[in-house]
Design a protein around this motif. Structure first.
Motif: not given
Ligand SMILES: Nc1nc2c(ncn2[C@@H]2O[C@H](COP(=O)(O)OP(=O)(O)O)[C@@H](O)[C@H]2O)c(=O)[nH]1
Ligand SMILES: [Mg+2]
Length: 304
Positions: A193, A57, A59
């Motif tokens: 990712d 969050k 980030t």
């Protein structure tokens, strides 16, 4: 009488903003301050971000700040974290510190500890939002760890709520249990990712689709790599566009109502505690003498 701090907050004085928030955080009397700013509010778009700890969050908040700063908009952030301040991610911590300490006077970030704030948390956050709104922040983001009831309650104040999840969370359990499926306007599957993001999206979509009449977007993003941030930001901006338009009236009123109720709760609670304790002498004696149950005694206090 109006608190002189109010005028300084309204002029966007950063030190005044910091001091004002400290005052509401400490629970000091801020009536004059809040009355002083209270009729110049409602301009800030309030975006709530919530979700299990460690989903990224903070980030993401950092990424969204960058998007708004790219548009020269002023942004305020309140991070409510029971364990750590906004520096939960070391990387973010560094960048936030840089952002604050270099030239960026257009960003105001504050973390508020939720520990020991039983009942008063949402009220204090509401007050902090008012201060940032008064200081001219066009967007105010609130980050909470979406695991407790009070975190969910804070989100009633937001104009839009982004629920942040990530792959491999034990899927639906943490997200659905905490009531996060009901409150999101946007679902972000962060850390895309990492493996498992697509499965998480499918999973969330099916849960979201179960609910009547709503189809909040479920978007993959990697806050770390910056992938998918644009699309996520577009989804936020679509809601902010509505907020700014005449059609956003209902959305704006809902937030105002949420705020007022939280503030009223805070007032009620603090007033009640003192009065109830004073009045408890008599019923306590009865309970101690086995003439009244705890339950009855508590009800007696509530009834007055
Ligand atoms: N692999 C990966 N890690 C991320 C991503 N976003 C955040 N993180 C990391 O996840 C950890 C927790 O991030 P943080 O923003 O503090 O999460 P919060 O507790 O939800 O605020 C940090 O180590 C971040 O660097 C991402 O998109 N991919
Ligand atoms: Mg965080």
């Amino acid at each position: 009488m109006t608190d002189p701090l109010a005028g300084r907050v309204l002029r966007g004085d950063r030190r005044a903003v910091a001091r004002a928030i400290t005052r509401v955080e400490n629970g000091d009397d801020s009536t004059d301050l809040l009355n002083g700013i209270g009729k110049s509010l409602g301009r800030a778009f309030i975006l709530g971000l919530t979700g299990p700890p460690g989903t990224g969050k903070s980030t993401l908040v950092d990424r969204i700040i960058a998007q708004y700063r790219g548009r020269k908009m002023k942004v305020g952030v309140i991070a409510v974290d029971p364990t750590s301040p906004i520096t939960g991610g070391a990387l973010l911590g560094d960048r936030v510190r840089m952002a604050q300490h270099t030239l960026d006077s257009g960003v105001f970030i504050r973390s508020m500890a939720s520990r020991g704030w039983s009942g008063g948390l949402s009220g204090a956050v509401s007050e902090a939002i008012q201060i940032l709104d008064a200081a001219g922040m066009e967007v105010v983001m609130i980050e909470t760890v979406g695991i407790g009831q009070s975190d969910i309650e804070i989100m009633k104040i937001a104009h839009a709520v982004m629920v942040v999840t990530m792959p491999g969370l034990g899927d639906d359990v943490q997200v659905s249990k905490a009531g996060l499926m009901e409150i999101g306007d946007i679902y972000a599957v962060n850390k895309s990712d990492l493996p498992g993001a697509d499965a998480m999206v499918v999973n969330l979509l099916s849960m979201v689709r179960d609910m009547k009449g709503r189809s909040p977007p479920v978007l993959k993003v990697s806050a770390l790599k910056g992938e998918g941030v644009d699309r996520l930001f577009d989804a936020v901006e679509a809601i902010r566009g509505r907020f700014l338009s005449p059609a956003g009236e209902e959305m704006r009123l809902r937030s105002v109502r949420g705020m007022i109720v939280e503030l009223a709760k805070k007032k009620l609670l603090s007033e009640f505690e003192g009065r109830a304790f004073a009045r408890s002498v008599e019923v306590a004696r009865k309970v101690a003498d086995h003439k009244m149950s705890y339950e009855e005694a508590a009800e007696r206090l509530v009834d007055g």
